[in-house]
Design a protein around this motif. Structure first.
Motif, mmCIF file in Angstrom:
data_model
loop_
_atom_site.group_PDB
_atom_site.id
_atom_site.type_symbol
_atom_site.label_atom_id
_atom_site.label_comp_id
_atom_site.label_asym_id
_atom_site.label_seq_id
_atom_site.Cartn_x
_atom_site.Cartn_y
_atom_site.Cartn_z
ATOM 1 N N ALA A 285 0.518 -0.861 -0.244
ATOM 2 C CA ALA A 285 -0.481 0.066 0.004
ATOM 3 C C ALA A 285 0.965 1.250 -0.196
ATOM 4 C CB ALA A 285 -1.299 -0.276 0.889
ATOM 5 N N SER A 286 0.749 2.630 -0.816
ATOM 6 C CA SER A 286 1.218 3.288 -0.779
ATOM 7 C C SER A 286 -0.181 5.130 -1.072
ATOM 8 C CB SER A 286 2.247 3.587 -1.826
ATOM 9 O OG SER A 286 2.923 4.694 -2.085
ATOM 10 N N TRP A 287 0.178 5.661 -0.002
ATOM 11 C CA TRP A 287 -0.946 6.503 0.270
ATOM 12 C C TRP A 287 -0.604 7.801 0.333
ATOM 13 C CZ3 TRP A 287 -1.928 7.835 4.916
ATOM 14 C CH2 TRP A 287 -1.787 6.538 5.707
ATOM 15 N N GLY A 288 -0.812 8.800 0.590
ATOM 16 C CA GLY A 288 -0.656 10.391 0.571
ATOM 17 C C GLY A 288 -1.766 11.379 2.364
ATOM 18 N N THR A 289 -0.825 11.694 2.929
ATOM 19 C CA THR A 289 -2.151 11.902 3.973
ATOM 20 C C THR A 289 -2.671 13.546 3.238
ATOM 21 O OG1 THR A 289 0.165 13.934 4.383
ATOM 22 C CG2 THR A 289 -0.620 11.869 5.547
ATOM 23 N N ALA A 290 -2.325 14.315 2.304
ATOM 24 C CA ALA A 290 -3.309 15.777 1.441
ATOM 25 C C ALA A 290 -4.461 14.644 0.170
ATOM 26 C CB ALA A 290 -2.019 16.116 0.910
ATOM 27 N N ASP A 291 -3.938 13.364 0.161
ATOM 28 C CA ASP A 291 -4.936 12.901 -0.807
ATOM 29 C C ASP A 291 -6.412 12.716 -0.719
ATOM 30 O OD1 ASP A 291 -2.702 10.925 -1.411
ATOM 31 O OD2 ASP A 291 -3.658 9.262 -0.589
ATOM 32 N N ASP A 292 -6.854 13.092 -1.469
ATOM 33 C CA ASP A 292 -8.403 13.221 -1.370
ATOM 34 C C ASP A 292 -9.777 12.649 -0.567
ATOM 35 O OD1 ASP A 292 -8.733 15.425 -3.089
ATOM 36 O OD2 ASP A 292 -8.786 14.410 -4.919
ATOM 37 N N GLN A 293 -8.672 10.798 -0.744
ATOM 38 C CA GLN A 293 -9.851 10.253 0.364
ATOM 39 C C GLN A 293 -8.889 10.148 1.717
ATOM 40 O OE1 GLN A 293 -7.548 5.739 -1.466
ATOM 41 N NE2 GLN A 293 -9.776 5.454 -1.856
ATOM 42 N N ARG A 294 -9.469 9.407 2.416
ATOM 43 C CA ARG A 294 -10.134 9.130 3.992
ATOM 44 C C ARG A 294 -8.856 7.744 4.426
ATOM 45 N NH1 ARG A 294 -11.410 12.495 7.658
ATOM 46 N NH2 ARG A 294 -13.136 13.649 5.552
ATOM 47 N N HIS A 295 -7.461 8.074 4.933
ATOM 48 C CA HIS A 295 -7.087 7.050 4.926
ATOM 49 C C HIS A 295 -7.531 6.418 6.174
ATOM 50 C CE1 HIS A 295 -5.873 7.298 1.752
ATOM 51 N NE2 HIS A 295 -5.604 8.453 1.508
ATOM 52 N N THR A 296 -7.980 5.452 7.138
ATOM 53 C CA THR A 296 -8.802 5.539 8.692
ATOM 54 C C THR A 296 -8.086 3.745 8.670
ATOM 55 O OG1 THR A 296 -10.162 6.614 8.054
ATOM 56 C CG2 THR A 296 -10.660 5.753 10.078
ATOM 57 N N MET A 297 -7.334 3.484 10.033
ATOM 58 C CA MET A 297 -6.721 2.303 10.931
ATOM 59 C C MET A 297 -7.254 2.610 12.094
ATOM 60 S SD MET A 297 -3.629 0.029 11.477
ATOM 61 C CE MET A 297 -2.793 0.884 13.041
ATOM 62 N N ILE A 298 -8.123 1.426 12.542
ATOM 63 C CA ILE A 298 -8.646 1.337 14.050
ATOM 64 C C ILE A 298 -8.165 -0.174 14.703
ATOM 65 C CG2 ILE A 298 -10.937 1.515 15.541
ATOM 66 C CD1 ILE A 298 -12.815 2.545 13.255
ATOM 67 N N THR A 299 -7.859 -0.414 15.784
ATOM 68 C CA THR A 299 -6.789 -0.837 16.426
ATOM 69 C C THR A 299 -7.635 -2.021 18.032
ATOM 70 O OG1 THR A 299 -5.189 -2.670 16.608
ATOM 71 C CG2 THR A 299 -4.450 -0.115 16.480
ATOM 72 N N SER A 300 -7.976 -2.574 18.253
ATOM 73 C CA SER A 300 -8.321 -2.589 19.483
ATOM 74 C C SER A 300 -6.881 -3.449 20.234
ATOM 75 C CB SER A 300 -9.095 -3.203 20.165
ATOM 76 O OG SER A 300 -9.739 -3.766 21.465
ATOM 77 N N GLY B 52 -6.676 14.903 3.841
ATOM 78 C CA GLY B 52 -6.682 16.333 3.813
ATOM 79 C C GLY B 52 -5.780 17.626 4.196
ATOM 80 N N GLY B 53 -4.605 16.669 4.296
ATOM 81 C CA GLY B 53 -3.233 17.295 4.805
ATOM 82 C C GLY B 53 -3.088 17.338 6.200
ATOM 83 N N HIS B 54 -3.672 16.909 7.083
ATOM 84 C CA HIS B 54 -3.632 16.262 8.024
ATOM 85 C C HIS B 54 -3.570 14.688 8.866
ATOM 86 C CE1 HIS B 54 -5.208 19.935 9.995
ATOM 87 N NE2 HIS B 54 -5.899 20.479 8.107
ATOM 88 N N VAL B 55 -3.097 15.215 9.824
ATOM 89 C CA VAL B 55 -2.668 13.135 10.238
ATOM 90 C C VAL B 55 -3.747 13.171 12.135
ATOM 91 C CG1 VAL B 55 -1.784 11.447 11.256
ATOM 92 C CG2 VAL B 55 -1.322 12.415 9.198
ATOM 93 N N LYS B 56 -4.736 12.760 12.333
ATOM 94 C CA LYS B 56 -5.480 12.623 13.573
ATOM 95 C C LYS B 56 -5.300 11.015 14.431
ATOM 96 C CE LYS B 56 -8.693 15.922 11.781
ATOM 97 N NZ LYS B 56 -10.138 16.273 12.051
#
Length: 240
Positions: A104-119, A184-188
């Motif tokens: 996988a390879s993506w950017g933090t400023a992409d149009d998509q929202r990239h999300t990982m949730i882990t417990s 959108g250029g943010h990492v939360k």
């Protein structure tokens, strides 16, 4: 697209219920590659498992079903083999594309929202250098951010930037949930559903990682058998 948690703790064989025997029956591993802290004739340096191989893979030393079938144990001993460019051992998943064929390879400023949730829960740290990383976003060159435990301090680590505290008194074995989102250029980062970080940053070549990346070795004074251990109960990734 919602993140869908796999529920594969028990499987049917005929008319009977059988406990999960391999980690892929607990976590959806179809879009991940696993690095384990040893070198054999298997591809990778150290060994890597992906695709159908990972779907059938378990190892009592490093990667197995645990917590009565509710989680997967990731274990990395201080004497384990390390990847190129790192001095520390890992038993860790690296994000792949949806079919698991490419990295996988993506950017933090992409149009998509990239999300990982882990417990997950950090079970053990080495005795001398009590440091373990359990989740990351990596970019094309280096780690962008890591969820890291040092003693009792659980925090988000960023290179050359202040740490973001998640828990000042973390107790080994305590289960928690982390959500990491890049868009959108943010990492939360959310910790147990509370937003802890909103960082303006633009990077390319990014991917998620999860598991146990033990931050110690023999040179730090730890024994070869000392280890980090992480339990992963749930793991989901989405790109939408």
């Amino acid at each position: 697209m919602k993140v869908i948690w796999p529920v594969l703790l028990l499987i049917f064989v005929g008319s009977s219920l059988v406990a999960a025997e391999v980690p892929s029956q607990v976590l959806d591993l179809s879009s991940w590659k696993l690095t384990v802290p040893e070198d054999t004739s298997h591809p990778g340096n150290p060994d890597e498992r992906s695709g159908k191989d990972l779907a059938q893979y378990a190892d009592a030393r490093y990667f197995r079903v645990a917590a009565e079938g509710q989680a997967v144990l990731f274990r990395a001993p201080c004497g384990g083999k390390t990847t190129k460019g790192s001095q520390y051992p890992r038993c860790e998943l690296r994000e792949m594309t949806a079919r698991g064929e490419d990295e996988a390879s993506w950017g933090t400023a992409d149009d998509q929202r990239h999300t990982m949730i882990t417990s997950l829960a950090i079970l053990k740290t080495p005795a001398v250098k009590q440091h373990v990383v359990c989740a990351q976003i990596h970019d094309a060159d280096d780690d962008l951010m890591m969820i890291r435990l040092e003693g009792k301090k659980l925090f988000v680590e960023r290179n050359e930037l202040p740490d973001v505290r998640l828990d000042s008194n973390y107790k080994l074995g305590a289960r928690f949930t982390v959500k990491m989102e890049a868009a959108g250029g943010h990492v939360k980062v959310w910790y147990n559903e509370q937003l802890k970080m909103d960082w303006t940053v633009s990077r390319r070549g990014c991917y998620f990682k999860a598991g146990c990346y033990t931050q110690s070795n023999l040179k730090k004074g730890d024994a070869a058998t000392a280890a980090g251990e992480v339990l992963v109960y749930r793991l989901g990734v989405s790109h939408r």
